[in-house]
Design a protein around this motif. Structure first.
Motif, PDB file in Angstrom:
ATOM      1  N   PRO A  87       0.785  -1.106  -0.023  1.00 30.70           N
ATOM      2  CA  PRO A  87      -0.032   0.095  -0.021  1.00 30.70           C
ATOM      3  C   PRO A  87       0.772   1.219   0.128  1.00 30.70           C
ATOM      4  N   MET A  88       0.396   2.214  -0.937  1.00 30.82           N
ATOM      5  CA  MET A  88       1.196   3.563  -0.870  1.00 30.82           C
ATOM      6  C   MET A  88       0.306   4.732  -0.593  1.00 30.82           C
ATOM      7  N   PRO A  89       0.968   6.040  -0.734  1.00 30.11           N
ATOM      8  CA  PRO A  89      -0.204   6.949  -0.169  1.00 30.11           C
ATOM      9  C   PRO A  89      -1.410   7.020  -1.093  1.00 30.11           C
ATOM     10  N   GLN A  90      -1.421   6.967  -2.298  1.00 31.49           N
ATOM     11  CA  GLN A  90      -2.597   7.098  -3.036  1.00 31.49           C
ATOM     12  C   GLN A  90      -3.562   5.808  -2.839  1.00 31.49           C
ATOM     13  N   THR A  91      -3.110   4.508  -2.347  1.00 30.93           N
ATOM     14  CA  THR A  91      -3.804   3.463  -1.780  1.00 30.93           C
ATOM     15  C   THR A  91      -4.650   3.654  -0.634  1.00 30.93           C
ATOM     16  N   ARG A  92      -3.916   4.488   0.164  1.00 34.16           N
ATOM     17  CA  ARG A  92      -4.675   4.673   1.431  1.00 34.16           C
ATOM     18  C   ARG A  92      -5.790   5.837   1.219  1.00 34.16           C
ATOM     19  N   PHE A  93      -5.330   6.988   0.196  1.00 39.32           N
ATOM     20  CA  PHE A  93      -6.475   7.905  -0.136  1.00 39.32           C
ATOM     21  C   PHE A  93      -7.737   7.146  -0.645  1.00 39.32           C
ATOM     22  N   VAL A  94      -7.660   6.348  -1.801  1.00 40.35           N
ATOM     23  CA  VAL A  94      -8.764   5.660  -2.455  1.00 40.35           C
ATOM     24  C   VAL A  94      -9.587   4.766  -1.469  1.00 40.35           C
ATOM     25  N   LEU A  95      -8.760   3.825  -0.978  1.00 33.93           N
ATOM     26  CA  LEU A  95      -9.412   2.912   0.131  1.00 33.93           C
ATOM     27  C   LEU A  95     -10.127   3.662   1.183  1.00 33.93           C
ATOM     28  N   LYS A  96      -9.835   4.888   1.676  1.00 35.83           N
ATOM     29  CA  LYS A  96     -10.461   5.601   2.683  1.00 35.83           C
ATOM     30  C   LYS A  96     -11.956   6.167   2.016  1.00 35.83           C
ATOM     31  N   LYS A  97     -11.790   6.643   0.899  1.00 29.82           N
ATOM     32  CA  LYS A  97     -12.984   7.130   0.337  1.00 29.82           C
ATOM     33  C   LYS A  97     -13.975   5.932   0.017  1.00 29.82           C
ATOM     34  N   ALA A  98     -13.410   4.785  -0.498  1.00 29.89           N
ATOM     35  CA  ALA A  98     -14.478   3.687  -0.782  1.00 29.89           C
ATOM     36  C   ALA A  98     -14.965   2.818   0.417  1.00 29.89           C
ATOM     37  N   LEU A  99     -14.159   3.121   1.581  1.00 26.85           N
ATOM     38  CA  LEU A  99     -14.778   2.641   2.880  1.00 26.85           C
ATOM     39  C   LEU A  99     -15.961   3.653   3.368  1.00 26.85           C
ATOM     40  N   GLU A 100     -15.566   4.942   3.226  1.00 23.23           N
ATOM     41  CA  GLU A 100     -16.625   5.870   3.631  1.00 23.23           C
ATOM     42  C   GLU A 100     -17.820   5.801   3.063  1.00 23.23           C
ATOM     43  N   PHE A 101     -17.854   5.159   1.647  1.00 19.57           N
ATOM     44  CA  PHE A 101     -19.155   4.986   0.821  1.00 19.57           C
ATOM     45  C   PHE A 101     -19.610   3.573   1.099  1.00 19.57           C
ATOM     46  N   GLY A 102     -19.079   2.945   2.028  1.00 16.53           N
ATOM     47  CA  GLY A 102     -19.573   1.491   2.436  1.00 16.53           C
ATOM     48  C   GLY A 102     -19.418   0.437   1.413  1.00 16.53           C
ATOM     49  N   HIS A 103     -18.372   0.883   0.092  1.00 17.38           N
ATOM     50  CA  HIS A 103     -18.253  -0.144  -0.752  1.00 17.38           C
ATOM     51  C   HIS A 103     -17.620  -1.578  -0.450  1.00 17.38           C
ATOM     52  N   ALA A 104     -17.923  -2.720  -1.215  1.00 11.72           N
ATOM     53  CA  ALA A 104     -17.512  -3.928  -0.891  1.00 11.72           C
ATOM     54  C   ALA A 104     -16.047  -3.577  -1.466  1.00 11.72           C
ATOM     55  N   VAL A 105     -14.921  -4.187  -1.219  1.00 12.69           N
ATOM     56  CA  VAL A 105     -13.555  -4.307  -1.506  1.00 12.69           C
ATOM     57  C   VAL A 105     -12.978  -5.654  -1.856  1.00 12.69           C
ATOM     58  N   ILE A 106     -12.621  -5.704  -3.027  1.00  9.44           N
ATOM     59  CA  ILE A 106     -11.458  -6.892  -3.323  1.00  9.44           C
ATOM     60  C   ILE A 106     -10.158  -6.460  -3.607  1.00  9.44           C
ATOM     61  N   VAL A 107      -9.210  -7.016  -2.585  1.00  2.00           N
ATOM     62  CA  VAL A 107      -7.908  -6.646  -2.757  1.00  2.00           C
ATOM     63  C   VAL A 107      -7.072  -7.557  -4.183  1.00  2.00           C
ATOM     64  N   VAL A 108      -6.504  -6.928  -5.069  1.00  2.00           N
ATOM     65  CA  VAL A 108      -5.880  -7.625  -5.964  1.00  2.00           C
ATOM     66  C   VAL A 108      -4.412  -7.254  -5.740  1.00  2.00           C
ATOM     67  N   VAL A 109      -3.716  -8.382  -5.524  1.00  2.00           N
ATOM     68  CA  VAL A 109      -2.180  -8.188  -5.499  1.00  2.00           C
ATOM     69  C   VAL A 109      -1.361  -8.419  -6.784  1.00  2.00           C
ATOM     70  N   ASN A 110      -1.402  -7.407  -7.511  1.00  2.00           N
ATOM     71  CA  ASN A 110      -1.013  -7.354  -9.040  1.00  2.00           C
ATOM     72  C   ASN A 110       0.356  -7.713  -8.921  1.00  2.00           C
ATOM     73  N   LYS A 111       1.151  -7.787 -10.139  1.00  2.00           N
ATOM     74  CA  LYS A 111       2.415  -8.110 -10.472  1.00  2.00           C
ATOM     75  C   LYS A 111       3.060  -9.037  -9.838  1.00  2.00           C
ATOM     76  N   ILE A 112       2.349 -10.127  -9.350  1.00  2.00           N
ATOM     77  CA  ILE A 112       2.566 -11.352  -8.609  1.00  2.00           C
ATOM     78  C   ILE A 112       3.771 -12.012  -9.110  1.00  2.00           C
ATOM     79  N   ASP A 113       4.196 -12.114 -10.392  1.00  2.00           N
ATOM     80  CA  ASP A 113       5.483 -12.572 -11.296  1.00  2.00           C
ATOM     81  C   ASP A 113       6.567 -11.877 -10.950  1.00  2.00           C
ATOM     82  N   ARG A 114       6.648 -10.629 -10.215  1.00  2.00           N
ATOM     83  CA  ARG A 114       7.909 -10.019  -9.956  1.00  2.00           C
ATOM     84  C   ARG A 114       8.878 -10.727  -9.222  1.00  2.00           C
ATOM     85  N   PRO A 115      10.186 -11.003  -9.519  1.00  2.00           N
ATOM     86  CA  PRO A 115      11.128 -11.811  -8.677  1.00  2.00           C
ATOM     87  C   PRO A 115      11.005 -11.732  -7.190  1.00  2.00           C
TER      88      PRO A 115
END
Length: 684
Positions: free
Chosen positions: A192-220
């Motif tokens: 999680p980086m700074p903008q991750t925090r910002f967008v998650l905060k807004k989504a939680l305020e709206f009461g939205h369902a959240v699916i966490v996608v851990v992307n770039k899982i093929d990085r060494p």
């Protein structure tokens, strides 16, 4: 603990039972034991020798554990009387893809579109197809949020791709009104980086369902355990409910188009992701037989159709040719007629005769519609709550071009052209403000950050505008006679060998370090600072210089705090031309000993133009147009003049460079800097 284990180690999907027990509120114990038991055990199960082979969502494999979705346990917030009128629509899902910049949102959408067979097999599709704007392609970032849709197992999934930069946070805030859930994409190394925090905060305020996608899982150097752990801690920090903390995690490689329920067992496609969206994101809650209500969340313009309002239909049914009421508040309403109606299918807008509540659509025929207005039933329609976005923190002065070169390159040069263009920008850019300046031809433009305003300047320049902009300034507040200024959280990823120089630089700019940790296996350190926004103006080039181009800086607005005192942002002065004309090699050869030049030989300059960076503090006036005296005496042969390559500054670099008494002259074909004659006269 059994509640949480089931969704993390399951490698197949099953239909959820409606009789699942609701989770007990053991929030504190759950959080404290997370890193010791929950993550180690969950991933241990998924990587054990007895785990199932890679998941293929089309095959029917016996279930090992169900997908656990927070939304299934979410308490109903509506009153019982309203609940009876509201119903869930099962054939539509509305989702937004949110993340920090460069965590792979747009690439993931590309793979989702390809696998949903949106394109023909022989169709050429460019990379990052959602970034359709020229500026987005050049910079490799998303600036505007965009809609598309796919169909999966008879369910229509409306997808909205959003920007990742904090400067465009206003785009994210307003589109969250259109969706019921978000895919929070997190990089498998950075977490999680700074903008991750910002967008998650807004989504939680709206009461939205959240699916966490851990992307770039093929990085060494991927570290999925750490990322999930950090994301869970972020949920706790943002006061998420027990149900929201019980999120579903998906591991994916957006560029390869693979996803799975565990990092080791990825399917050959994105099937697990699609299945999770269907199961974990609820259908829109609608009032099917109620009075028409649609909130205009976005505005587009078409030369033939005029203004197009985009939004989600909250209640009722919308038909082509229908008479409607357009409301801003209870008292302010006007009447209009829907001339055309479109829905999003695959990668295009498709004409529709009728749209039912819950779907996202585009409406034509209302020539003066604004973002935040409600299209309602002509007789009994009521407006929806207006969209609220956070206040801007940085302002810049726009004025007409007053240089001697005015009108040479631009098409629109008057203050009336400038005023009209800025007022048009306000119609779709909710996070921006425009106020009148000290004079009739000056306008104060306020935005979320320097990049936010720079993108507007670049767009105007490409449209043929010619104008001048002043240096960025922060917007201060006064509370109880105390001066407050905006502070930001800055995170810098720096190789260890350059850490000292970066720490010294941010320290000089009143930054306070509150965290430092190693990242991955590449010898990189992550520094976290709380720093005044003033200290960040012009810091990007300085950090790149200090780290030899290896540092990555990310910032996001935190809060207003006490005035931090004076901050020195630039140690060197400017080299200023004191005579107009064409530059010569002869003059530049002696001038380059004084500093680094911005101009080469044969360039047109005018009096007061900044032609270089002085190597010492304070400005220095010099003549870069001086010619060699043409006499008939030649004692020596002509000397060979070797000139240094001039600095090539982009628009962003120029805006970072200028100080209080300097301006950037912006034209369609050139960007120049000059001293502000008004301020110079005052200081003499």
């Amino acid at each position: 603990m059994e509640m949480t284990l089931s969704f993390f180690h399951g490698s197949t999907f099953s239909t959820m039972s409606p009789n699942l027990p609701s989770p007990s509120p053991r929030r504190t114990a759950f959080a404290s034991s997370l890193s010791n038991q929950f993550f180690g055990l969950g991933h241990g199960l998924s990587s054990s020798p007895t785990s199932k082979p890679a998941l293929n969502f089309r095959s029917k494999i016996p279930c090992q554990g169900p997908i656990k979705c927070s939304v299934s346990q979410a308490p109903e917030t509506t009153s019982s009387e309203k609940k009876s009128q509201l119903m869930r629509r099962g054939d539509v899902r509305n989702i937004a893809i949110v993340a920090h910049v460069d965590h792979g949102k747009t690439t993931l959408v590309d793979s989702m579109l390809r696998q949903a067979k949106v394109f023909r097999d022989n169709q050429f599709v460019q990379e990052r197809i959602m970034d359709s704007n020229d500026l987005e392609r050049e910079r490799g970032i998303t600036i505007l949020s965009k809609n598309t849709s796919i169909t999966y197992k008879d369910t229509k999934i409306n997808i909205i791709d959003t920007p990742g930069h904090s400067d465009f946070g206003g785009e994210v805030e307003r589109i969250l009104n259109m969706v019921e859930g978000v895919l929070l994409v997190v990089d498998s190394v950075e977490g999680p980086m700074p903008q991750t925090r910002f967008v998650l905060k807004k989504a939680l305020e709206f009461g939205h369902a959240v699916i966490v996608v851990v992307n770039k899982i093929d990085r060494p150097s991927a570290r999925p355990d750490y990322v999930i752990n950090s994301t869970f801690e972020l949920f706790i920090e943002l006061n998420a409910t027990d149900e929201q903390c019980d999120f579903q995690a998906i591991y994916a490689s957006g560029i390869k188009g693979k996803a799975g329920l565990s990092p080791e067992n990825l399917a050959e496609d994105l099937g697990p992701l699609f299945e999770t969206i269907i199961r974990c994101i609820p259908g829109p809650r609608i009032e099917k037989d109620g009075a028409l209500q649609m909130l205009a969340t976005n505005i587009e313009y078409d030369e033939h159709k005029g203004r197009i309002a985009i939004g989600r239909l909250h209640a009722g049914v919308l038909r082509r040719g229908m008479d409607v009421k357009v409301c801003t508040s209870e008292d302010s309403c006007r009447y209009a007629k829907i001339s055309e109606l479109f829905v999003y299918e695959k990668f295009s807008r498709v004409p529709a005769e009728i749209v039912e509540a819950g779907d996202i659509c585009a409406v034509c025929g209302i020539s003066d519609i604004q973002i935040g207005e409600t299209i309602a039933d002509k007789i009994s329609g009521k407006p929806l709550p207006a969209i609220k976005v956070e206040e801007p923190t940085v302002k810049m002065a726009f004025s007409i071009n007053t240089s001697p070169f005015v009108g040479r390159e631009g098409k629109y040069v008057t203050s009336r052209n400038l005023r009209d263009r800025l007022s048009r920008e306000l119609e779709r850019n909710l996070a921006m403000r425009v106020d009148d300046g000290e004079t009739a031809d000056t306008f104060i433009v306020s935005g979320r950050g320097t990049l936010h305003i720079t993108i507007l300047i670049e767009n105007m320049r490409r449209e043929g505008f010619e104008f001048m902009v002043g240096p960025p300034k922060v917007i201060n507040k006064k509370v109880d006679d105390k001066l407050l200024e905006p502070y930001e959280i800055a995170t810098a990823e720096v190789p260890e060998e350059h850490m000292g120089a970066v720490v010294e630089l941010l320290g000089k700019r009143r930054g306070q370090m509150f965290d430092m940790e190693g990242v991955g296996s590449e010898g990189t350190t992550l520094l976290k600072y709380k720093i005044p926004t003033r200290g960040l103006l012009g810091v990007r080039n300085a950090i790149l210089t200090a780290s030899r181009g290896t540092a990555i800086l990310n910032t996001i607005f935190d809060s207003y705090g006490p005035w931090a005192g004076d901050i020195s942002t630039r140690d060197q002065g400017s080299l200023v031309a004191f005579e107009g004309g064409t530059t010569t090699s002869y003059a530049l050869f002696s001038s380059q000993e004084r500093g680094q030049m911005f101009v080469g030989p044969g360039s047109e300059v005018y009096k007061g133009q900044i032609v270089g960076i002085h190597q010492r503090p304070g400005d220095l006036s010099l003549n870069v147009c001086k010619k060699k005296a043409a006499t008939n005496i030649r004692s020596n042969k002509e000397q060979t003049v070797v000139l240094d390559t001039p600095l090539d500054y982009s628009l962003d670099d120029c805006i970072e460079y200028i100080q209080e008494d300097e301006l950037v002259e912006v034209t369609p074909s050139s960007i120049r800097m000059c001293k502000n004659p008004k301020i110079t006269k005052k200081t003499r």
